[in-house]
Design a protein around this motif. Structure first.
Motif, PDB file in Angstrom:
ATOM      1  N   TYR A  78       1.011  -1.070   0.078  1.00  0.00           N
ATOM      2  CA  TYR A  78       0.232  -0.094   0.053  1.00  0.00           C
ATOM      3  C   TYR A  78       0.803   1.212  -0.038  1.00  0.00           C
ATOM      4  O   TYR A  78       1.674   1.219   0.827  1.00  0.00           O
ATOM      5  CB  TYR A  78      -0.959   0.212   1.099  1.00  0.00           C
ATOM      6  N   SER A  79       0.611   2.229  -0.833  1.00  0.00           N
ATOM      7  CA  SER A  79       1.395   3.233  -0.935  1.00  0.00           C
ATOM      8  C   SER A  79       0.758   4.369  -0.317  1.00  0.00           C
ATOM      9  O   SER A  79       1.476   5.720  -0.358  1.00  0.00           O
ATOM     10  CB  SER A  79       1.592   3.565  -2.524  1.00  0.00           C
ATOM     11  N   GLY A  80      -0.238   4.153   0.139  1.00  0.00           N
ATOM     12  CA  GLY A  80      -0.824   5.469   0.986  1.00  0.00           C
ATOM     13  C   GLY A  80      -0.335   5.606   2.562  1.00  0.00           C
ATOM     14  O   GLY A  80       0.844   5.221   2.678  1.00  0.00           O
ATOM     15  N   PRO A  81      -1.098   6.650   3.347  1.00  0.00           N
ATOM     16  CA  PRO A  81      -0.618   6.667   4.537  1.00  0.00           C
ATOM     17  C   PRO A  81      -0.466   5.802   5.383  1.00  0.00           C
ATOM     18  O   PRO A  81      -1.326   4.747   5.550  1.00  0.00           O
ATOM     19  CB  PRO A  81      -1.548   7.921   5.178  1.00  0.00           C
ATOM     20  N   GLU A  82       0.651   5.566   6.309  1.00  0.00           N
ATOM     21  CA  GLU A  82       0.683   4.550   7.298  1.00  0.00           C
ATOM     22  C   GLU A  82      -0.493   4.375   8.395  1.00  0.00           C
ATOM     23  O   GLU A  82      -1.037   3.287   8.708  1.00  0.00           O
ATOM     24  CB  GLU A  82       1.975   4.748   8.088  1.00  0.00           C
ATOM     25  N   ALA A  83      -1.419   5.682   8.416  1.00  0.00           N
ATOM     26  CA  ALA A  83      -2.262   5.583   9.163  1.00  0.00           C
ATOM     27  C   ALA A  83      -3.291   4.839   8.908  1.00  0.00           C
ATOM     28  O   ALA A  83      -3.906   4.193   9.698  1.00  0.00           O
ATOM     29  CB  ALA A  83      -2.575   6.966   9.674  1.00  0.00           C
ATOM     30  N   ASP A  84      -3.619   4.757   7.436  1.00  0.00           N
ATOM     31  CA  ASP A  84      -4.792   3.737   7.146  1.00  0.00           C
ATOM     32  C   ASP A  84      -4.671   2.410   7.456  1.00  0.00           C
ATOM     33  O   ASP A  84      -5.472   1.511   7.817  1.00  0.00           O
ATOM     34  CB  ASP A  84      -4.725   3.869   5.634  1.00  0.00           C
ATOM     35  N   CYS A 132     -10.321   4.456   2.328  1.00  0.00           N
ATOM     36  CA  CYS A 132      -9.248   5.044   1.582  1.00  0.00           C
ATOM     37  C   CYS A 132      -9.072   4.429   0.412  1.00  0.00           C
ATOM     38  O   CYS A 132      -8.870   3.020   0.285  1.00  0.00           O
ATOM     39  CB  CYS A 132      -7.995   5.000   2.449  1.00  0.00           C
ATOM     40  N   GLY A 330      -9.194  18.222   7.023  1.00  0.00           N
ATOM     41  CA  GLY A 330      -7.858  18.335   6.478  1.00  0.00           C
ATOM     42  C   GLY A 330      -7.780  20.068   6.471  1.00  0.00           C
ATOM     43  O   GLY A 330      -6.508  20.299   5.738  1.00  0.00           O
TER      44      GLY A 330
END
Length: 421
Positions: A78-84, A132, A330
């Motif tokens: 997964y290339s998105g935020p670690e928080a996801d 997400c 945001g």
């Protein structure tokens, strides 16, 4: 099977739509393109809106171990935020914790992957959804890409559906249709492919009449509600025409901090009517959240009324509400600080303490959030997105009052609010 060394950790199955199986049927099992077709069909969510994985434990593991193992596999893809991914891990962990903290043999997990994200279920109990873009595809990759954690699953999918002849069988059925049936099919296809003429715009008076009838229908079904844990009652309607959707409680440990009710327009209530009461709760929650936070012309405001049931310092309650908004908004941090200050000022005007019975009201719109304390307006925080963020505090998959969400669904799911036109 998912193996670690000599241990069979869990059995795993993949479920998808007939369209995906059909895409595999022309391929021979030995053709390398078959695996690519399987992966693309499962992760793009075009031919099938969802791909689901059901995992059944065959070996005992604690909540932390199983949640971390699954989350780490997804994080690598997964290339998105670690928080996801952290939220995904938390949903799995919480689900296992609710069953005693151990993923024992026979425990079942279900992961529904879609374009919107991944939803998690443990032993039949919904844990929520990580919304997400891209995480659903990454989760499919855990089981389907070249480094899949279960090569046996990939092989089984290919063995089962490659060369299955589904496409050929469908073509044969169509070929055997009688001429009359073919005409019916052709007619149906024509009707589907030919755009219907756009209806004439309704006269303004007719539109107003329909709106009035819809409001009257909602008003006949709207009821005042008493929040069970606190005994606080909420009126069926606010003075400005917003209707009670549901009520719940905000708890901290064993303390009932406040009772909370959500009010919105008939349009928002209508979003729940297609869902049977007690079923499809996850989908119903998403539909309600979207209707409550988008602030369209027919539903410009969603309001929350909070009544304190436990004494709290003004700064403490303001910070608690602001801390819920901050990660969901945001925009500028100054906007959230302005919201916090509005709450503090309102409580300060009545002595600095949010005593039992103090009532807060938050009106959320596209423009921002208006705050009142015990009926005294404190002003409006004008900031794009903060209204939706405050709705999410009470309506998303990490809602601070799950009881509020449940009450909304129980009250309006399956209610007939459609007006014949």
């Amino acid at each position: 099977v998912r193996k670690k060394a000599m241990i069979n950790l869990y059995g795993v199955a993949m479920y998808s739509s007939p369209s995906m199986m059909e895409m595999l049927s022309p391929h021979q099992r030995e053709n390398p393109e078959a695996r690519n077709a399987l992966l693309d069909a499962a992760r793009t969510f075009v031919s099938s809106s969802h791909t689901s994985f059901v995992v059944e434990m065959a070996f005992k593991a604690d909540a932390k171990t199983i949640s971390q193992a699954i989350a780490k596999s997804a994080a690598r893809r997964y290339s998105g935020p670690e928080a996801d991914v952290a939220v995904l891990e938390e949903l799995i962990f919480d689900g296992v914790q609710s069953k005693g903290g151990q993923a024992t043999k026979g425990m079942k997990f279900r992961f529904d992957c879609s374009q919107e994200g991944v939803s998690v279920c443990v032993d039949g109990d919904d844990q929520g959804e990580v919304l997400c873009d891209g995480l659903g595809a990454a989760f499919v990759d855990v089981f389907m890409d070249e480094k899949a954690v279960s090569p046996q699953l990939v092989n089984n999918c290919l063995d089962t559906w490659c060369g299955s002849g589904i496409q050929e069988e469908k073509d044969n059925i169509i070929a055997k249709l009688s001429q009359a049936e073919k005409k019916k099919v052709a007619s149906a296809i024509t009707k589907e492919s030919t755009p219907e003429p756009k209806p004439e715009p309704e006269p303004e008076s007719n539109a107003k009449q329909i709106e009035a009838e819809k409001n009257a229908l909602v008003e006949s079904k709207a009821l005042s509600l008493k929040e069970k844990a606190t005994g606080v009652s909420f009126n069926a309607k606010l003075d400005d025409g917003l209707y009670l959707v549901g009520c719940g409680v905000r708890k901290k440990a064993i303390i009932n901090v406040y009772a909370v009710a959500m009010y919105s327009s008939p349009t928002a209530l209508e979003a729940l009517t297609p869902f049977p009461n007690g079923k499809q709760k996850k989908e119903a929650q998403v539909a309600l959240r979207n209707a409550a936070r988008t602030f369209g012309p027919s539903s410009p405001t969603t309001s929350f009324v909070l009544e304190m049931t436990f004494k709290a310092d003004g700064r403490a309650i303001a910070e608690a509400i602001a801390d819920g908004v901050k990660p969901r908004q945001g925009g500028s941090g100054s906007d959230v600080k302005e919201l916090e200050n509005s709450i503090v000022q309102g409580v300060a005007a009545k002595g600095g303490q949010a005593t039992k019975g103090t009532i807060f009201r938050f009106d959320c719109t596209e423009e921002g959030v208006s705050v009142s304390v015990d009926g005294s307006a404190q002003g409006t925080v004008k900031s794009d997105g903060i209204g939706s963020a405050l709705v999410d505090v009470f309506m998303d998959d990490k809602a601070v009052s799950p009881q509020l969400v449940d009450s909304c669904l129980d009250t309006w799911c399956g209610k007939d609010l459609f007006v014949a036109v």
